[in-house]
Design an enzyme around this catalytic site. Structure first.
Site, short mmCIF file in Angstrom:
data_model
loop_
_atom_site.label_atom_id
_atom_site.label_comp_id
_atom_site.label_asym_id
_atom_site.label_seq_id
_atom_site.Cartn_x
_atom_site.Cartn_y
_atom_site.Cartn_z
N HIS A 80 2.45 -44.93 3.67
CA HIS A 80 1.27 -44.78 4.19
C HIS A 80 2.41 -45.15 5.47
CE1 HIS A 80 -1.37 -45.40 1.32
NE2 HIS A 80 -1.03 -46.70 1.09
N ALA A 115 13.66 -54.10 -16.69
CA ALA A 115 11.88 -54.69 -16.40
C ALA A 115 11.42 -54.65 -14.44
CB ALA A 115 11.88 -55.48 -17.32
N ALA A 133 16.68 -55.56 -13.76
CA ALA A 133 15.17 -56.00 -14.19
C ALA A 133 14.92 -56.72 -13.38
CB ALA A 133 15.35 -56.79 -15.16
N LYS A 156 27.97 -54.23 -8.92
CA LYS A 156 29.79 -54.08 -9.17
C LYS A 156 30.02 -52.03 -9.84
CE LYS A 156 30.62 -55.60 -14.27
NZ LYS A 156 31.93 -55.52 -15.01
#
Length: 173
Positions: A80, A115, A133, A156
């Protein structure tokens, strides 16, 4: 109708609406929140799971071949405009947005996105990289990187330079 069957019914329609959709793409459109299909490109063999959020604004989202996503990824190519005095953010129109408010997201071939990862505008994730994740990716990373954290940083490299050369010769990029 079970959610999986509903997704399988709608997936071909979503795929045809994309800018590009490769062969063997797995997609759960009705179990996800995908906006701006005309700016979305997905390469062969990529898997986009249920619970995905992909918002393509005026900038494209390009997902390469054989990209693997964990549950609930979020990709957003826009932002925005926040600097207009006398207007609430919600009142700013598309015409008032600046070019820097919408920037492409590119996920190159062979990446594994863990995830609950969030990838924001202007980011390129180099080929065969891994995003841990829960990471929030606000800047680009080199090929064969392992990144994670908030904001995501290099943890790494996956391979040494010699191993990268050997890997690329085997998979023949």
């Amino acid at each position: 109708m079970p959610a999986y069957l509903w997704d399988m019914l709608w997936a071909p329609i979503y795929k045809r609406s994309m800018k590009h959709c490769g062969k063997g793409v797995y997609l759960r459109p009705m179990s996800s929140d995908i906006k701006g299909l005309s700016n979305l490109s997905v390469g062969d063999g990529t898997s986009i799971p249920k619970g995905s959020t992909i918002y393509c604004t005026n900038a494209p989202c390009i997902i390469g071949k054989k990209v693997l996503f964990g549950p609930k990824p979020t990709i957003i190519t826009g932002d925005h405009r926040i600097d207009i005095i006398g207007k609430h953010i919600i009142d700013v129109t598309e015409e008032e947005k600046l070019p820097e408010n919408d920037q492409p997201v590119v996920i190159e071939d062979g990446c594994w996105i863990g995830a609950n990862v969030t990838i924001l505008k202007g980011v390129t994730i180099g080929r065969d990289s891994i995003v841990a994740a829960g990471a929030v990716v606000t800047s680009s990373c080199a090929p064969y990187s392992i990144i994670g954290g908030i904001p995501a940083k290099l943890i790494k490299m996956r391979f040494t330079p010699e191993e990268i050369s050997q890997h690329e010769n085997i998979i023949q990029r």
